[in-house]
Design an enzyme around this catalytic site. Structure first.
Site, mmCIF file in Angstrom:
data_model
loop_
_atom_site.group_PDB
_atom_site.id
_atom_site.type_symbol
_atom_site.label_atom_id
_atom_site.label_comp_id
_atom_site.label_asym_id
_atom_site.label_seq_id
_atom_site.Cartn_x
_atom_site.Cartn_y
_atom_site.Cartn_z
ATOM 1 N N TYR A 150 0.841 -1.200 0.000
ATOM 2 C CA TYR A 150 0.000 0.000 0.000
ATOM 3 C C TYR A 150 0.881 1.258 0.000
ATOM 4 O O TYR A 150 0.722 2.142 -0.847
ATOM 5 C CB TYR A 150 -0.871 -0.046 1.244
ATOM 6 N N GLN A 214 0.149 3.684 21.436
ATOM 7 C CA GLN A 214 0.306 4.225 20.082
ATOM 8 C C GLN A 214 -0.828 5.212 19.819
ATOM 9 O O GLN A 214 -1.917 5.056 20.372
ATOM 10 C CB GLN A 214 0.326 3.097 19.028
HETATM 11 P P1 NAD Z 1 -12.852 1.813 0.369
HETATM 12 O O1 NAD Z 1 -12.296 0.435 0.318
HETATM 13 O O2 NAD Z 1 -14.148 2.009 1.065
HETATM 14 O O3 NAD Z 1 -12.986 2.434 -1.074
HETATM 15 C C1 NAD Z 1 -12.131 2.126 -2.135
HETATM 16 C C2 NAD Z 1 -12.977 1.788 -3.345
HETATM 17 O O4 NAD Z 1 -12.103 1.526 -4.452
HETATM 18 C C3 NAD Z 1 -13.833 0.538 -3.146
HETATM 19 O O5 NAD Z 1 -15.178 0.790 -3.498
HETATM 20 C C4 NAD Z 1 -13.193 -0.496 -4.073
HETATM 21 O O6 NAD Z 1 -14.114 -1.448 -4.551
HETATM 22 C C5 NAD Z 1 -12.595 0.394 -5.155
HETATM 23 N N1 NAD Z 1 -11.482 -0.203 -5.879
HETATM 24 C C6 NAD Z 1 -10.355 -0.748 -5.358
HETATM 25 N N2 NAD Z 1 -9.562 -1.208 -6.343
HETATM 26 C C7 NAD Z 1 -10.211 -0.937 -7.511
HETATM 27 C C8 NAD Z 1 -9.906 -1.169 -8.870
HETATM 28 N N3 NAD Z 1 -8.787 -1.792 -9.259
HETATM 29 N N4 NAD Z 1 -10.781 -0.729 -9.815
HETATM 30 C C9 NAD Z 1 -11.918 -0.094 -9.450
HETATM 31 N N5 NAD Z 1 -12.271 0.131 -8.181
HETATM 32 C C10 NAD Z 1 -11.427 -0.296 -7.218
HETATM 33 O O7 NAD Z 1 -11.725 2.716 1.042
HETATM 34 P P2 NAD Z 1 -11.803 4.257 1.461
HETATM 35 O O8 NAD Z 1 -11.538 4.323 2.907
HETATM 36 O O9 NAD Z 1 -13.027 4.897 0.920
HETATM 37 O O10 NAD Z 1 -10.531 4.813 0.692
HETATM 38 C C11 NAD Z 1 -10.652 5.559 -0.512
HETATM 39 C C12 NAD Z 1 -9.291 6.129 -0.881
HETATM 40 O O11 NAD Z 1 -8.814 6.965 0.180
HETATM 41 C C13 NAD Z 1 -8.232 5.055 -1.083
HETATM 42 O O12 NAD Z 1 -7.415 5.421 -2.174
HETATM 43 C C14 NAD Z 1 -7.440 5.078 0.201
HETATM 44 O O13 NAD Z 1 -6.113 4.701 -0.004
HETATM 45 C C15 NAD Z 1 -7.543 6.543 0.606
HETATM 46 N N6 NAD Z 1 -7.391 6.724 2.063
HETATM 47 C C16 NAD Z 1 -8.395 6.410 2.936
HETATM 48 C C17 NAD Z 1 -8.204 6.608 4.305
HETATM 49 C C18 NAD Z 1 -9.283 6.322 5.317
HETATM 50 O O14 NAD Z 1 -9.064 6.576 6.519
HETATM 51 N N7 NAD Z 1 -10.449 5.835 4.948
HETATM 52 C C19 NAD Z 1 -6.970 7.088 4.770
HETATM 53 C C20 NAD Z 1 -5.966 7.362 3.850
HETATM 54 C C21 NAD Z 1 -6.186 7.206 2.488
HETATM 55 N N1 UDP Z 2 -5.954 -1.529 16.869
HETATM 56 C C1 UDP Z 2 -6.279 -2.080 18.100
HETATM 57 N N2 UDP Z 2 -7.325 -2.974 18.168
HETATM 58 C C2 UDP Z 2 -8.067 -3.311 17.087
HETATM 59 C C3 UDP Z 2 -7.748 -2.726 15.825
HETATM 60 C C4 UDP Z 2 -6.678 -1.839 15.760
HETATM 61 O O1 UDP Z 2 -5.627 -1.780 19.110
HETATM 62 O O2 UDP Z 2 -8.997 -4.109 17.245
HETATM 63 C C5 UDP Z 2 -4.838 -0.576 16.803
HETATM 64 C C6 UDP Z 2 -3.809 -0.876 15.700
HETATM 65 O O3 UDP Z 2 -2.807 -1.763 16.181
HETATM 66 C C7 UDP Z 2 -3.251 0.510 15.398
HETATM 67 C C8 UDP Z 2 -4.437 1.446 15.683
HETATM 68 O O4 UDP Z 2 -5.371 0.689 16.468
HETATM 69 O O5 UDP Z 2 -2.208 0.819 16.273
HETATM 70 C C9 UDP Z 2 -5.142 1.958 14.444
HETATM 71 O O6 UDP Z 2 -5.357 0.852 13.600
HETATM 72 P P1 UDP Z 2 -6.299 0.893 12.317
HETATM 73 O O7 UDP Z 2 -6.422 -0.514 11.859
HETATM 74 O O8 UDP Z 2 -7.555 1.613 12.625
HETATM 75 O O9 UDP Z 2 -5.548 1.693 11.186
HETATM 76 P P2 UDP Z 2 -4.079 2.310 10.948
HETATM 77 O O10 UDP Z 2 -4.119 3.660 11.553
HETATM 78 O O11 UDP Z 2 -3.061 1.436 11.590
HETATM 79 O O12 UDP Z 2 -3.945 2.365 9.473
#
Ligand code: NAD
Ligand code: UDP
Length: 319
Positions: A150, A214
């Site tokens: 990732y 953490q």
């Molecule tokens: P999510 O899994 O809910 O959404 C991602 C979507 O992309 C899904 O609907 C999935 O089916 C689609 N997808 C994945 N691979 C694909 C492909 N090859 N072709 C077409 N569709 C595809 O995740 P999210 O939390 O909504 O994340 C959306 C974006 O934001 C991602 O790029 C993720 O890396 C980024 N992001 C999210 C968070 C968060 O906290 N949610 C944090 C950092 C970055």
């Molecule tokens: N974590 C936890 N218990 C759980 C799931 C996650 O203590 O059941 C901790 C995990 O080890 C990390 C933090 O919570 O330190 C946040 O994890 P998350 O999976 O939400 O996403 P991240 O921020 O690591 O991408």
């Protein structure tokens, strides 16, 4: 504007679709449902300004008609190896969505002379040695660790996005998203928010990994989407952190959820599952967002955001 959102059926993509439609734009959603779900977009089925193409962005993308913006959000996003939708279980798809998917999305933006946004992540900072993280920090990433599929895909995606800006003059921007939560998040993605809320609703102890010291900084989805919308509409070309700088230990976070749900089963401490790949501290420095996005900052408190998210989980679980 007519805007393509890849990953539209996901948590963030569906909220983004709602916001863009509410602002009067047309949205073309694209998804292959690898981690997203149709139900996230069901409420838009009668909306004339919304259309949907089922497609894997790792393959060449064709969208008929002119586009004014391309927002590349398609990627698995959960680090949890115990969840079927966690990227450790979708390693090749994750790398392809970040590498090939970004290349194809940039190609669409170039062909349309469209604004391009990459959804990047705080994970590009890895287990950070600088705190809080500013956009100028280069990160501390293990290139072959469990999260590398990732982290490195997103780092490649950022480099490619900037290359298209510098060499093809594409009007790019990059949002570095920090932990975000809210309705429509995956209830089984194995992440802290989902696990803790479900455990609390079942009256079970919350599983804290390690000593729980953490930290993370959790942003409510509406605040994030507002920052993303402002960034899309801005003239910014380089990465901008969007997240909530309110840092909290995972132990305190779990206790807050127990309190809001009224769960008295407490916490249980389990072995840290993800070893050194689990960042010890994470907190965005949002000075740049404030500066370039008209004083943007989060408005929703953790208590209010969690209350809305808990309601969503209750509905999903039928409790
Ligand atoms: P999510 O899994 O809910 O959404 C991602 C979507 O992309 C899904 O609907 C999935 O089916 C689609 N997808 C994945 N691979 C694909 C492909 N090859 N072709 C077409 N569709 C595809 O995740 P999210 O939390 O909504 O994340 C959306 C974006 O934001 C991602 O790029 C993720 O890396 C980024 N992001 C999210 C968070 C968060 O906290 N949610 C944090 C950092 C970055
Ligand atoms: N974590 C936890 N218990 C759980 C799931 C996650 O203590 O059941 C901790 C995990 O080890 C990390 C933090 O919570 O330190 C946040 O994890 P998350 O999976 O939400 O996403 P991240 O921020 O690591 O991408």
């Amino acid at each position: 504007m007519r805007i393509l959102i890849t990953g539209a059926a996901g948590f963030l993509g569906s909220h983004l679709s709602d916001r863009l439609l509410a602002e009067g734009h047309q949205v073309v959603g694209m998804d292959n449902f690898v981690t997203g779900k149709r139900e996230n977009l069901a409420h838009l089925s009668d909306n004339d300004n919304f259309s949907f193409i089922r497609h894997d962005v790792s393959n060449y993308i064709f969208v008929p008609g002119k586009l004014d913006a391309v927002m590349h959000f398609a990627s698995p996003a959960s680090p949890n190896a115990n969840s079927p939708i966690g990227y450790p279980n979708l390693p090749i798809q994750t790398m392809k969505a970040g590498a090939l998917g970004t290349h194809h999305s940039l190609g669409v933006a170039l062909a349309n002379q469209a604004r391009f946004m990459l959804a990047s992540t705080s994970e590009i900072y890895g287990d950070p040695l600088e705190h809080p993280q500013t956009e100028s920090y280069w990160g501390n990433v293990d290139p072959i660790g469990e999260r590398s599929v990732y982290d490195e895909a997103k780092r490649f995606a950022e480099a490619l996005t900037v290359a298209y800006h510098r060499f093809h003059n594409v009007n790019t921007c990059i949002v570095r998203i920090f932990n975000t939560y809210g309705p429509r998040m995956h209830i089984d993605d194995g992440r802290a928010v989902a696990n803790f809320i479900q455990q609390a609703l079942r009256g079970e102890p919350l599983t804290v990994y390690g000593d729980g010291l953490q930290t993370r900084s959790f942003c409510y989805v509406d605040d994030l989407i507002d920052g993303i919308y402002r960034l899309l509409m801005s003239d910014e070309h380089y990465p901008v952190n969007i997240g909530n700088p309110a840092e909290i230990t995972i132990k305190e976070f779990a206790e807050e959820i127990d309190k809001l749900v009224g769960n008295e089963a407490g916490l249980v401490f389990e072995e840290r599952q993800r070893g050194s790949g689990d960042p010890q501290r994470r907190q965005p420095d949002i000075s740049r967002a404030k500066e370039v996005l008209d004083d943007w900052g989060p408005n929703v408190s953790l208590q209010d955001g969690l209350a809305k998210t808990i309601e969503y989980f209750k509905q999903e679980l039928g409790t």
